[in-house]
Write a protein that holds these residues in place. Sequence first.
Motif, PDB file in Angstrom:
ATOM      1  N   ALA A 125      -6.273  -5.670  -6.523  1.00 17.81           N
ATOM      2  CA  ALA A 125      -7.630  -5.154  -6.631  1.00 17.81           C
ATOM      3  C   ALA A 125      -7.659  -3.637  -6.473  1.00 17.81           C
ATOM      4  CB  ALA A 125      -8.529  -5.800  -5.574  1.00 17.81           C
ATOM      5  N   PHE A 126      -6.852  -3.135  -5.535  1.00 16.60           N
ATOM      6  CA  PHE A 126      -6.797  -1.678  -5.339  1.00 16.60           C
ATOM      7  C   PHE A 126      -6.218  -0.977  -6.564  1.00 16.60           C
ATOM      8  CE2 PHE A 126      -4.282   2.028  -3.896  1.00 16.60           C
ATOM      9  CZ  PHE A 126      -5.338   2.842  -3.514  1.00 16.60           C
ATOM     10  N   ILE A 127      -5.179  -1.561  -7.156  1.00 17.92           N
ATOM     11  CA  ILE A 127      -4.580  -0.965  -8.355  1.00 17.92           C
ATOM     12  C   ILE A 127      -5.597  -0.949  -9.498  1.00 17.92           C
ATOM     13  CG2 ILE A 127      -2.812  -1.296 -10.120  1.00 17.92           C
ATOM     14  CD1 ILE A 127      -0.977  -2.368  -7.921  1.00 17.92           C
ATOM     15  N   THR A 128      -6.349  -2.019  -9.631  1.00 19.62           N
ATOM     16  CA  THR A 128      -7.362  -2.084 -10.691  1.00 19.62           C
ATOM     17  C   THR A 128      -8.407  -1.002 -10.520  1.00 19.62           C
ATOM     18  OG1 THR A 128      -7.063  -4.484 -10.962  1.00 19.62           O
ATOM     19  CG2 THR A 128      -9.135  -3.534 -11.734  1.00 19.62           C
ATOM     20  N   VAL A 129      -8.969  -0.908  -9.308  1.00 18.34           N
ATOM     21  CA  VAL A 129     -10.015   0.094  -9.053  1.00 18.34           C
ATOM     22  C   VAL A 129      -9.448   1.502  -9.198  1.00 18.34           C
ATOM     23  CG1 VAL A 129     -11.643   0.982  -7.337  1.00 18.34           C
ATOM     24  CG2 VAL A 129     -11.300  -1.481  -7.572  1.00 18.34           C
ATOM     25  N   SER A 130      -8.242   1.726  -8.686  1.00 21.40           N
ATOM     26  CA  SER A 130      -7.638   3.057  -8.755  1.00 21.40           C
ATOM     27  C   SER A 130      -7.375   3.472 -10.200  1.00 21.40           C
ATOM     28  CB  SER A 130      -6.339   3.086  -7.952  1.00 21.40           C
ATOM     29  OG  SER A 130      -6.581   2.801  -6.591  1.00 21.40           O
ATOM     30  N   ALA A 131      -6.881   2.540 -11.022  1.00 25.39           N
ATOM     31  CA  ALA A 131      -6.585   2.870 -12.414  1.00 25.39           C
ATOM     32  C   ALA A 131      -7.857   3.231 -13.170  1.00 25.39           C
ATOM     33  CB  ALA A 131      -5.883   1.688 -13.079  1.00 25.39           C
ATOM     34  N   ILE A 132      -8.900   2.441 -12.987  1.00 25.45           N
ATOM     35  CA  ILE A 132     -10.166   2.706 -13.689  1.00 25.45           C
ATOM     36  C   ILE A 132     -10.768   4.019 -13.215  1.00 25.45           C
ATOM     37  CG2 ILE A 132     -12.526   1.880 -14.025  1.00 25.45           C
ATOM     38  CD1 ILE A 132     -11.428  -0.969 -13.819  1.00 25.45           C
ATOM     39  N   THR A 133     -10.798   4.210 -11.900  1.00 27.86           N
ATOM     40  CA  THR A 133     -11.387   5.439 -11.357  1.00 27.86           C
ATOM     41  C   THR A 133     -10.568   6.658 -11.754  1.00 27.86           C
ATOM     42  OG1 THR A 133     -12.195   4.152  -9.459  1.00 27.86           O
ATOM     43  CG2 THR A 133     -12.223   6.547  -9.254  1.00 27.86           C
ATOM     44  N   GLY A 134      -9.253   6.514 -11.757  1.00 26.17           N
ATOM     45  CA  GLY A 134      -8.390   7.650 -12.077  1.00 26.17           C
ATOM     46  C   GLY A 134      -8.606   8.176 -13.479  1.00 26.17           C
ATOM     47  N   VAL A 135      -8.628   7.276 -14.475  1.00 31.59           N
ATOM     48  CA  VAL A 135      -8.789   7.750 -15.860  1.00 31.59           C
ATOM     49  C   VAL A 135     -10.169   8.344 -16.081  1.00 31.59           C
ATOM     50  CG1 VAL A 135      -7.078   6.144 -16.798  1.00 31.59           C
ATOM     51  CG2 VAL A 135      -9.460   5.432 -16.646  1.00 31.59           C
ATOM     52  N   PHE A 153     -16.189   5.233  -4.005  1.00 34.95           N
ATOM     53  CA  PHE A 153     -16.558   4.447  -2.820  1.00 34.95           C
ATOM     54  C   PHE A 153     -15.873   3.088  -2.832  1.00 34.95           C
ATOM     55  CE2 PHE A 153     -19.357   1.042  -1.269  1.00 34.95           C
ATOM     56  CZ  PHE A 153     -19.378   1.342   0.081  1.00 34.95           C
ATOM     57  N   CYS A 154     -15.876   2.432  -3.993  1.00 28.05           N
ATOM     58  CA  CYS A 154     -15.216   1.134  -4.094  1.00 28.05           C
ATOM     59  C   CYS A 154     -13.723   1.267  -3.830  1.00 28.05           C
ATOM     60  CB  CYS A 154     -15.451   0.536  -5.478  1.00 28.05           C
ATOM     61  SG  CYS A 154     -17.175   0.098  -5.836  1.00 28.05           S
ATOM     62  N   GLY A 155     -13.099   2.316  -4.389  1.00 28.55           N
ATOM     63  CA  GLY A 155     -11.677   2.508  -4.196  1.00 28.55           C
ATOM     64  C   GLY A 155     -11.300   2.771  -2.754  1.00 28.55           C
ATOM     65  N   VAL A 156     -12.067   3.621  -2.076  1.00 32.02           N
ATOM     66  CA  VAL A 156     -11.788   3.923  -0.673  1.00 32.02           C
ATOM     67  C   VAL A 156     -11.980   2.682   0.190  1.00 32.02           C
ATOM     68  CG1 VAL A 156     -12.552   5.267   1.322  1.00 32.02           C
ATOM     69  CG2 VAL A 156     -12.324   6.369  -0.904  1.00 32.02           C
ATOM     70  N   SER A 157     -13.020   1.898  -0.104  1.00 32.79           N
ATOM     71  CA  SER A 157     -13.288   0.683   0.674  1.00 32.79           C
ATOM     72  C   SER A 157     -12.163  -0.328   0.514  1.00 32.79           C
ATOM     73  CB  SER A 157     -14.619   0.071   0.244  1.00 32.79           C
ATOM     74  OG  SER A 157     -15.691   0.969   0.457  1.00 32.79           O
ATOM     75  N   VAL A 158     -11.684  -0.506  -0.711  1.00 31.11           N
ATOM     76  CA  VAL A 158     -10.582  -1.446  -0.949  1.00 31.11           C
ATOM     77  C   VAL A 158      -9.299  -0.930  -0.288  1.00 31.11           C
ATOM     78  CG1 VAL A 158      -9.147  -2.517  -2.710  1.00 31.11           C
ATOM     79  CG2 VAL A 158     -11.607  -2.318  -3.074  1.00 31.11           C
ATOM     80  N   LEU A 159      -9.077   0.376  -0.307  1.00 31.67           N
ATOM     81  CA  LEU A 159      -7.902   0.953   0.348  1.00 31.67           C
ATOM     82  C   LEU A 159      -7.948   0.713   1.848  1.00 31.67           C
ATOM     83  CD1 LEU A 159      -5.338   2.673   0.279  1.00 31.67           C
ATOM     84  CD2 LEU A 159      -6.791   4.706   0.453  1.00 31.67           C
ATOM     85  N   CYS A 160      -9.114   0.893   2.447  1.00 33.05           N
ATOM     86  CA  CYS A 160      -9.254   0.629   3.893  1.00 33.05           C
ATOM     87  C   CYS A 160      -8.960  -0.827   4.209  1.00 33.05           C
ATOM     88  CB  CYS A 160     -10.659   1.007   4.356  1.00 33.05           C
ATOM     89  SG  CYS A 160     -11.005   2.779   4.314  1.00 33.05           S
ATOM     90  N   ALA A 161      -9.407  -1.743   3.340  1.00 34.43           N
ATOM     91  CA  ALA A 161      -9.110  -3.158   3.548  1.00 34.43           C
ATOM     92  C   ALA A 161      -7.630  -3.442   3.371  1.00 34.43           C
ATOM     93  CB  ALA A 161      -9.929  -4.008   2.578  1.00 34.43           C
ATOM     94  N   LEU A 162      -6.966  -2.648   2.529  1.00 34.51           N
ATOM     95  CA  LEU A 162      -5.541  -2.858   2.268  1.00 34.51           C
ATOM     96  C   LEU A 162      -4.672  -2.417   3.440  1.00 34.51           C
ATOM     97  CD1 LEU A 162      -3.318  -3.616   0.181  1.00 34.51           C
ATOM     98  CD2 LEU A 162      -3.409  -1.235  -0.584  1.00 34.51           C
ATOM     99  N   ILE A 163      -5.018  -1.285   4.053  1.00 34.01           N
ATOM    100  CA  ILE A 163      -4.169  -0.728   5.111  1.00 34.01           C
ATOM    101  C   ILE A 163      -4.695  -1.039   6.504  1.00 34.01           C
ATOM    102  CG2 ILE A 163      -3.434   1.143   3.612  1.00 34.01           C
ATOM    103  CD1 ILE A 163      -5.341   2.993   5.032  1.00 34.01           C
ATOM    104  N   GLY A 164      -5.924  -1.486   6.623  1.00 31.01           N
ATOM    105  CA  GLY A 164      -6.503  -1.759   7.936  1.00 31.01           C
ATOM    106  C   GLY A 164      -6.119  -3.134   8.447  1.00 31.01           C
ATOM    107  N   PRO A 165      -6.359  -3.398   9.746  1.00 29.76           N
ATOM    108  CA  PRO A 165      -6.050  -4.711  10.319  1.00 29.76           C
ATOM    109  C   PRO A 165      -6.986  -5.772   9.774  1.00 29.76           C
ATOM    110  CG  PRO A 165      -7.229  -3.361  11.910  1.00 29.76           C
ATOM    111  CD  PRO A 165      -6.912  -2.470  10.746  1.00 29.76           C
TER     112      PRO A 165
END
Length: 299
Positions: free
Chosen positions: A217-227, A186-198
């Motif tokens: 911030a997105f890279i941090t959340v993605s890396a932690i969630t991914g592993v 959820f955190c990762g998707v929310s940060v991604l939406c903030a990254l690509i959204g207006p």
Amino acid sequence: MSLLHFPNSSLESGPSRCNNTDGSLIGLALISTRVFLLSPVSLFILCHGARRRRRSSTAMSHFDVFTFHHCVLELIWILGSALQFLGSVMELQVVSMAAVYLSSCIFPGETLFHVLTCLDRYLAVVHPVLYVSSRSSRGVSVRNVAVLGVWLLCFLFSCAANNLSSGIYFRLFSGFLTCSVLLMLFCGVSVLCALIGPGPGEKAGNQKLVDPTVLRAFITVSAITGVLCVWFFVFLVSSSVSSSELLAPNVSCVLEVSVLWFSLPCSLILPLLYLLRTGKLQCGHNGRDEGQERDSAIN
């Protein structure tokens, strides 16, 4: 071999189901790798954080605090390893049991600090006003309560791991991991939406420059969630195959021990991200500490 206590694992406390040579060698290799790889990194980060604290009166960021506690947790596991070896050599049952309780809290503890780190990045990007308030004295108090809660849950999970049956603890730990992964997703998707959204005041469809702080911030959340997702998936597959009785006992034993290698990236990810934030992994870096600067930039 109980130092890497894990539900439905042959490394669990009590009579071990994994007493063949292959399983023992794989487990010993993993324990040695964790000790010689993670102990220097953890000690370096704690010493570096102490030096930063003496040089600057600025409050430490939440990310740094979670990383420091993560490193302390790793050192506690190493202490448990040493006590387990001492108890085995001297045949001291009390020392061996104390080692089991110390070491069996590492998996839930690491996961909870990962969750807190993802929530911290989520607040910084999606709710910046709330994030600014979280860095006040009241926010620091809330953070400290959360950290205390993590240690309390580590103790509870340690007691459960050594007193509940393997089946009950397996379901408990699986539910805990599932909730943790879903929250981080959820955190990762929310940060991604903030990254690509207006952004505020921007119209949808307009070309938008990528905010480097949001990208970090997105890279941090993605890396932690991914592993954690990779480890969780391998854990579920391994547990399902092992409990289906399709494999011979010795093969099942080796599989259960081998899957614990996938937990190693989970232990390394926060220390590596900390070292990247402070520039310690950048060749030719000028030595300037960037950690606090980047945290203030994200506000």
